[in-house]
Design an enzyme around this catalytic site. Structure first.
Site, PDB file in Angstrom:
ATOM      1  CE  LYS A 109      -3.354   2.875   0.778  1.00  0.00           C
ATOM      2  NZ  LYS A 109      -4.440   3.111  -0.148  1.00  0.00           N
ATOM      3  CB  CYS A 125      -3.835   8.347  -0.118  1.00  0.00           C
ATOM      4  SG  CYS A 125      -5.559   8.253   0.336  1.00  0.00           S
TER       5      CYS A 125
HETATM    6  N1  SAJ Z   1      -1.729  14.613  -9.468  1.00  0.00           N
HETATM    7  C1  SAJ Z   1      -0.849  15.375 -10.230  1.00  0.00           C
HETATM    8  N2  SAJ Z   1      -0.452  14.905 -11.441  1.00  0.00           N
HETATM    9  C2  SAJ Z   1      -0.889  13.721 -11.944  1.00  0.00           C
HETATM   10  C3  SAJ Z   1      -1.771  12.922 -11.151  1.00  0.00           C
HETATM   11  C4  SAJ Z   1      -2.176  13.397  -9.913  1.00  0.00           C
HETATM   12  O1  SAJ Z   1      -0.435  16.468  -9.815  1.00  0.00           O
HETATM   13  O2  SAJ Z   1      -0.491  13.394 -13.065  1.00  0.00           O
HETATM   14  C5  SAJ Z   1      -2.164  15.107  -8.131  1.00  0.00           C
HETATM   15  C6  SAJ Z   1      -3.677  15.315  -8.008  1.00  0.00           C
HETATM   16  O3  SAJ Z   1      -4.070  16.561  -8.513  1.00  0.00           O
HETATM   17  C7  SAJ Z   1      -3.874  15.194  -6.513  1.00  0.00           C
HETATM   18  C8  SAJ Z   1      -2.821  14.167  -6.098  1.00  0.00           C
HETATM   19  O4  SAJ Z   1      -1.894  14.105  -7.160  1.00  0.00           O
HETATM   20  O5  SAJ Z   1      -3.602  16.422  -5.863  1.00  0.00           O
HETATM   21  C9  SAJ Z   1      -3.376  12.783  -5.830  1.00  0.00           C
HETATM   22  O6  SAJ Z   1      -4.390  12.449  -6.774  1.00  0.00           O
HETATM   23  P1  SAJ Z   1      -4.585  10.981  -7.386  1.00  0.00           P
HETATM   24  O7  SAJ Z   1      -5.753  11.028  -8.280  1.00  0.00           O
HETATM   25  O8  SAJ Z   1      -3.303  10.532  -7.989  1.00  0.00           O
HETATM   26  O9  SAJ Z   1      -4.824  10.055  -6.126  1.00  0.00           O
HETATM   27  P2  SAJ Z   1      -5.833  10.033  -4.839  1.00  0.00           P
HETATM   28  O10 SAJ Z   1      -5.143  10.652  -3.674  1.00  0.00           O
HETATM   29  O11 SAJ Z   1      -7.179  10.542  -5.201  1.00  0.00           O
HETATM   30  O12 SAJ Z   1      -5.915   8.438  -4.613  1.00  0.00           O
HETATM   31  C10 SAJ Z   1      -4.728   7.684  -4.432  1.00  0.00           C
HETATM   32  C11 SAJ Z   1      -4.757   6.511  -5.427  1.00  0.00           C
HETATM   33  N3  SAJ Z   1      -3.435   5.872  -5.487  1.00  0.00           N
HETATM   34  C12 SAJ Z   1      -2.810   5.616  -6.659  1.00  0.00           C
HETATM   35  O13 SAJ Z   1      -3.271   5.917  -7.742  1.00  0.00           O
HETATM   36  C13 SAJ Z   1      -1.494   4.897  -6.590  1.00  0.00           C
HETATM   37  C14 SAJ Z   1      -5.803   5.503  -4.998  1.00  0.00           C
HETATM   38  O14 SAJ Z   1      -5.777   4.361  -5.814  1.00  0.00           O
HETATM   39  C15 SAJ Z   1      -5.558   5.093  -3.533  1.00  0.00           C
HETATM   40  O15 SAJ Z   1      -6.527   4.190  -3.064  1.00  0.00           O
HETATM   41  C16 SAJ Z   1      -5.645   6.327  -2.689  1.00  0.00           C
HETATM   42  O16 SAJ Z   1      -4.612   7.224  -3.115  1.00  0.00           O
HETATM   43  C17 SAJ Z   1      -5.484   5.884  -1.235  1.00  0.00           C
HETATM   44  O17 SAJ Z   1      -6.526   5.795  -0.542  1.00  0.00           O
HETATM   45  O18 SAJ Z   1      -4.385   5.557  -0.816  1.00  0.00           O
END
Ligand code: SAJ
Length: 401
Positions: A205, A259
């Site tokens: 995780k 997360c």
């Molecule tokens: N972000 C960027 N650039 C990108 C992708 C995301 O700046 O190319 C930023 C987003 O704007 C945001 C942050 O990253 O601020 C996180 O967003 P996210 O969509 O990547 O993830 P979360 O926090 O919504 O959910 C994550 C997910 N983990 C992964 O994709 C590895 C989800 O599957 C997990 O279950 C969740 O964390 C968790 O609960 O741990």
């Protein structure tokens, strides 16, 4: 254990409640336990206290059919799930005290043959620590209960679908525990169930979110390099990604959410000598937010020098990522809060919320009309077609789409 187990879910938050509701939707009796009376009362009315698409209908249905009931105290069950928060304490050290109090809360109800599963994101070794807590208080259960760690990996905004369809890593404290946990998840998960041990599942995780954090840090670092070099970072990434083995993510205002910005610290705090990329990625992503703030302040200063008046700034987007209304741990919100502590006049825009407890929320039209500088912080769909002849700072590539 009867064919359909009775379940206790400790923690009815963003993961616990949807999971409890999904299990209950398979006609399995679930008692959801939460220390907050208002959470328990809300759920028992068939309502929800969090924002997640499709969850309200599901909870309403399973509560009405009496498969889900909520309580502040655990009852006897066959399977116990723990999905409580693991926040930080001190210098980014994980605080597992909620997991421990959840474990202690179920202790008196445990009997031979039960299965205890921890789902909370936890530092490596937590399941073994909780095993020790249980056996020190209830030594007669030694070797007679099953315990496993199984992290959730759902994306906020798509929780119900992903809970059911994503693969899961399941790690028991021994093989029998892993098998038992796999048997349990088969009741409601359609994704593949991968067997491992508890420590590997715990680390899995943390590594998933650290990997994404590091990849986003790479994109954010590129964006700052390109700004110096006078190169359009979005075009650069699009071109580099034409390579068959390159997949660079998108830079933005920083990394938010509950997360990705949190979990890497669990590894750093436990393995400070080894976790170098993981730490620096966290620092880069945090720094990116500071960099955005400075960029806006400098642009405002230049505007004032050129025009002899302070600019009004439209801050477009407050959520932690596009197309959601969740403002918790949001870098965009941090930017707006930091700017409001200056003498600058900020028009905060968030089309996915109606109001905010401290910020006045402006409509898109009003902000575009009144502002001198338009700053895009979150790539919401609503922003993609907007046109303006004002000065624009786009930190999330929403204007070129
Ligand atoms: N972000 C960027 N650039 C990108 C992708 C995301 O700046 O190319 C930023 C987003 O704007 C945001 C942050 O990253 O601020 C996180 O967003 P996210 O969509 O990547 O993830 P979360 O926090 O919504 O959910 C994550 C997910 N983990 C992964 O994709 C590895 C989800 O599957 C997990 O279950 C969740 O964390 C968790 O609960 O741990």
């Amino acid at each position: 254990m009867s064919n359909k187990p009775n379940v206790v879910m400790v923690g009815l938050g963003y993961i616990g409640l949807p999971t409890a509701a999904l299990i209950a939707s398979r006609n399995i009796k679930v008692t959801g336990v939460d220390i907050h009376q208002h959470v328990v009362d809300t759920i028992n009315k068939g309502e929800i206290h969090i924002i997640e698409p499709d969850l309200d209908g599901l909870v309403h249905h399973v509560v009405k059919d009496k498969f889900l009931t909520a309580s502040t105290t655990p009852v006897e069950a066959d399977v116990y799930l723990i999905a409580v928060p693991t926040p930080f304490k001190g210098d980014h050290e994980p605080d597992i005290s909620y997991v421990e109090s959840a474990t202690r809360a179920i202790l008196p109800t445990l009997k031979e043959g039960v299965l205890v599963i921890i789902e909370s994101t936890s530092p490596v070794g937590t399941t073994e620590k909780m095993e020790a807590v249980i056996f020190s208080e209830r030594p007669e259960l030694k070797g007679k209960i099953f315990m496993a760690y199984c992290p959730e990996r759902v994306l906020p905004g798509n929780v119900i679908y992903e809970l059911e369809h994503n693969d899961r890593a399941i790690g028991g404290i021994n093989e029998e525990s892993t098998e038992k946990a796999v048997w349990f998840y088969k009741h409601f998960v359609k994704g593949e169930l991968h067997k491992t041990n508890a420590k590997t599942a715990e680390m899995c995780k943390l590594v998933e979110n650290s990997s994404r954090d590091a990849q986003i840090a790479f994109a954010n670092e590129l964006s700052m390099i390109c700004d110096e070099a006078g190169i359009n970072v979005w075009e650069l990434i699009r071109l580099a990604n034409k390579h068959p083995r390159v997949n660079i993510l998108q830079p933005g205002t920083g990394v938010g959410g509950h997360c990705i910005a949190v979990d890497p610290w669990f590894i750093v705090s436990e393995f400070p000598e080894q976790a170098k990329i993981i730490r620096i990625a966290r620092e880069i992503n945090n720094y990116k937010t500071e960099w955005v703030i400075e960029k806006i302040k400098n642009t405002a200063l230049q505007f004032e020098l050129d025009n002899g008046k302070k600019p009004k700034i439209a801050a477009m987007g407050l959520a932690f990522k596009p197309n959601i209304d969740d403002l918790r741990e949001s870098p965009a919100l941090n930017v707006v809060t930091a700017l409001q502590n200056t003498t600058l006049s900020i028009l905060a825009v968030e089309p996915n919320i109606e109001s905010h407890k401290t910020l006045e929320i402006f409509s898109i039209d009003q902000a575009l009309n009144d502002a001198d500088i338009i700053v895009y912080l979150v790539a919401h769909d609503q922003f993609k077609t907007l046109k303006s002849n004002k000065l624009v700072l786009d930190f999330c590539n929403v204007t070129n789409q």
